[in-house]
Design a protein around this motif. Structure first.
Motif, short mmCIF file in Angstrom:
data_model
loop_
_atom_site.label_atom_id
_atom_site.label_comp_id
_atom_site.label_asym_id
_atom_site.label_seq_id
_atom_site.Cartn_x
_atom_site.Cartn_y
_atom_site.Cartn_z
N HIS A 1 0.85 -1.19 0.00
CA HIS A 1 0.00 0.00 0.00
C HIS A 1 0.89 1.25 0.00
O HIS A 1 2.03 1.23 0.47
CB HIS A 1 -0.90 0.01 1.23
CG HIS A 1 -2.05 -0.96 1.14
ND1 HIS A 1 -3.08 -0.81 0.24
CD2 HIS A 1 -2.33 -2.09 1.84
CE1 HIS A 1 -3.94 -1.80 0.38
NE2 HIS A 1 -3.51 -2.60 1.35
N ASP A 2 0.34 2.34 -0.50
CA ASP A 2 1.11 3.58 -0.61
C ASP A 2 1.62 4.06 0.75
O ASP A 2 2.70 4.66 0.83
CB ASP A 2 0.25 4.67 -1.25
CG ASP A 2 -0.06 4.37 -2.71
OD1 ASP A 2 0.69 3.58 -3.31
OD2 ASP A 2 -1.05 4.93 -3.24
N SER A 3 0.84 3.83 1.79
CA SER A 3 1.21 4.33 3.12
C SER A 3 2.20 3.44 3.85
O SER A 3 2.65 3.77 4.96
CB SER A 3 -0.05 4.50 3.98
OG SER A 3 -0.72 3.24 4.12
N VAL A 4 2.56 2.31 3.25
CA VAL A 4 3.42 1.32 3.91
C VAL A 4 4.83 1.41 3.33
O VAL A 4 5.01 1.50 2.11
CB VAL A 4 2.86 -0.10 3.73
CG1 VAL A 4 3.79 -1.14 4.36
CG2 VAL A 4 1.47 -0.21 4.34
N SER A 5 5.83 1.37 4.20
CA SER A 5 7.22 1.42 3.72
C SER A 5 7.61 0.09 3.10
O SER A 5 7.03 -0.97 3.42
CB SER A 5 8.16 1.75 4.87
OG SER A 5 8.20 0.67 5.80
N LEU A 6 8.59 0.15 2.22
CA LEU A 6 9.07 -1.06 1.57
C LEU A 6 9.63 -2.05 2.60
O LEU A 6 9.38 -3.25 2.52
CB LEU A 6 10.15 -0.69 0.55
CG LEU A 6 10.91 -1.86 -0.10
CD1 LEU A 6 9.96 -2.75 -0.89
CD2 LEU A 6 12.03 -1.34 -0.99
N GLU A 7 10.38 -1.55 3.58
CA GLU A 7 10.99 -2.43 4.58
C GLU A 7 9.94 -3.18 5.38
O GLU A 7 10.06 -4.40 5.60
CB GLU A 7 11.88 -1.61 5.52
CG GLU A 7 13.13 -1.02 4.87
CD GLU A 7 12.82 0.19 4.00
OE1 GLU A 7 11.69 0.75 4.11
OE2 GLU A 7 13.70 0.57 3.20
N ARG A 8 8.87 -2.48 5.79
CA ARG A 8 7.82 -3.15 6.56
C ARG A 8 7.10 -4.20 5.71
O ARG A 8 6.82 -5.31 6.18
CB ARG A 8 6.82 -2.12 7.09
CG ARG A 8 5.73 -2.76 7.94
CD ARG A 8 4.66 -1.77 8.35
NE ARG A 8 3.55 -2.44 9.00
CZ ARG A 8 2.40 -1.85 9.29
NH1 ARG A 8 2.22 -0.57 8.98
NH2 ARG A 8 1.42 -2.53 9.87
#
Length: 409
Positions: free
Chosen positions: A234-241
């Motif tokens: 999702h746009d609000s989620v960081s790649l690392e998470r």
């Protein structure tokens, strides 16, 4: 400025008077500059191609699959991990797509098959089995027509999207929408034409078919076990998470205990960037090595031609010194001449290198273009070569004794 213009004028006169020896000097510099221009254009084009490809995927899209070549090649305990790793499954993809941090997952499998339409046959055409979200990671556009829907995907419908290259080969100027083609002897309805974005090395020129993944698995012969996934957070989620959540979910589904290595690979776009950096580092080293050789040859020619020039103009130097010319003025004049010689070679090399880059860009799949930095670097290198290799002849001219110089025959 007067000394600069005089030096340039004398250098150009020397070029016209001694064409052969000047050509040999210019040739080495031109070769060095051409190498800088061409390799610089290739590196810039390659970087741009990778950037465009990654931009079409989305900045946070990452790959999950059975094995990413190169990651474990150096592990002596597990030299061939792909042999023992289980295949990625559709169930795993569905489970990942339901994670709260993941927007969607695109599964991807590939094979080749024969395509027929009205008696025309195209052998070994690329066929990709994907789910309905695939246009969101491809870039480009589907026009005319549409992609297959989630309902058609779930129903294993016999619908396909073909790329513009295949549409041109199959239908020419006719409208391809709702026409039926045969793939491996089975009928499929064309519902859309995909116009891909520019790809690295012209990959978009290959005829390709996209079909629902379930249909692909049910109807076609393919090499099983090598399905992979493109995961989009999702746009609000960081790649690392997102990568952490996917890794935890995959380990849980596969029953891996703490301390056990992953039997799958999750790879971010950083790996692509690292691969590009490794390639460009080697290419730059090659560029500097080859251009250094060319500039060295040109520099040696500069010394030779300038030493001859000093000898031929010994009396002129004596007259100028007798009239009050300072050492630095004499030295400046000869340095300007040397730099002018190599700059002429630089401009010739720049023109040739630019022409080669244009030919590669327009008539081959190589994405080459000349950045401004390469032009500045090439011409600067040419001028510096002239100055460095012209120091000795210029210094010798500046140190001439005016009385001895005037008596020189």
């Amino acid at each position: 400025m007067t000394g600069l213009s005089e030096g340039v004028g004398i250098a150009l006169t020397s070029l016209r008077a001694h064409k052969m020896r000047a050509a040999l000097t210019i040739l080495g510099v031109a070769i060095g500059v051409t190498v800088v221009m061409v390799i610089g254009a290739l590196i810039s084009g390659f970087n741009k191609g990778i950037s465009d490809m990654l931009a079409s995927l989305g900045p946070k899209t990452f790959w999950v699959g059975r094995y990413w070549g190169g990651q474990n090649d150096q592990d002596p305990e597990d030299p061939d991990p792909w042999r023992r790793r289980p295949a990625i499954t559709v169930e795993e993809a569905d489970r990942l797509a339901r994670l709260p941090t993941i927007a969607f997952v695109v599964v991807d499998e590939w094979t080749s098959a024969d395509i027929e339409f009205e008696g025309r046959r195209f052998a070994a055409t690329s066929i990709r089995g994907r789910n309905a979200d695939w246009p969101n990671i491809e870039g480009g556009q589907i026009e005319p027509g549409r992609s297959f829907s989630h309902l058609e995907d779930a129903a294993n419908a016999h619908v396909v999207v073909i790329n513009s290259k295949l549409a041109e080969n199959l239908f020419g100027q006719r409208d391809p929408i709702n026409r039926r083609i045969k793939i491996s002897g089975l009928p499929y309805e064309v519902v859309g034409v995909f116009n891909p974005p520019p790809r690295l090395f012209g990959d978009d020129d290959q005829p390709t078919v996209m079909m629902p993944h379930g249909t692909f698995q049910k109807d076609l012969q393919y090499w099983p076990g090598w399905m992979d996934m493109f995961v989009v957070p999702h746009d609000s989620v960081s790649l690392e998470r997102a990568m952490d959540d996917v890794t935890i979910a995959m380990r849980a589904m596969r029953g891996l205990r703490p301390g056990q290595k992953n039997n799958f690979d999750a790879v971010s776009q950083e790996v692509y960037v690292q691969a590009v950096n490794s390639f460009t580092k080697v290419a730059r080293m090659l560029m500097w090595a080859l251009s250094f050789v060319g500039l060295m040859v040109g520099g040696i020619g500069v010394i030779a031609i300038m030493m001859i020039s000093v000898t031929e103009r010994t009396r002129e130097i004596g007259v100028r010194k007798a009239l009050g010319a300072l050492r630095r003025e004499i030295m400046w004049q000869f340095l300007v001449e040397a730099a002018t010689l190599t700059l002429v070679g630089g401009f010739i090399g720049m023109a040739v290198g630019w022409g080669i880059a244009i030919v590669l860009h327009n008539f081959t799949p190589v994405p080459a273009y000349v950045p401004l930095g390469s032009i500045i670097t090439a011409l600067t290198a040419a001028a510096v070569t002239g100055v460095l290799f012209g120091i000795y002849p210029a210094s010798r001219a500046a140190r001439l004794d005016p009385v001895e110089a005037l008596r020189y025959e």
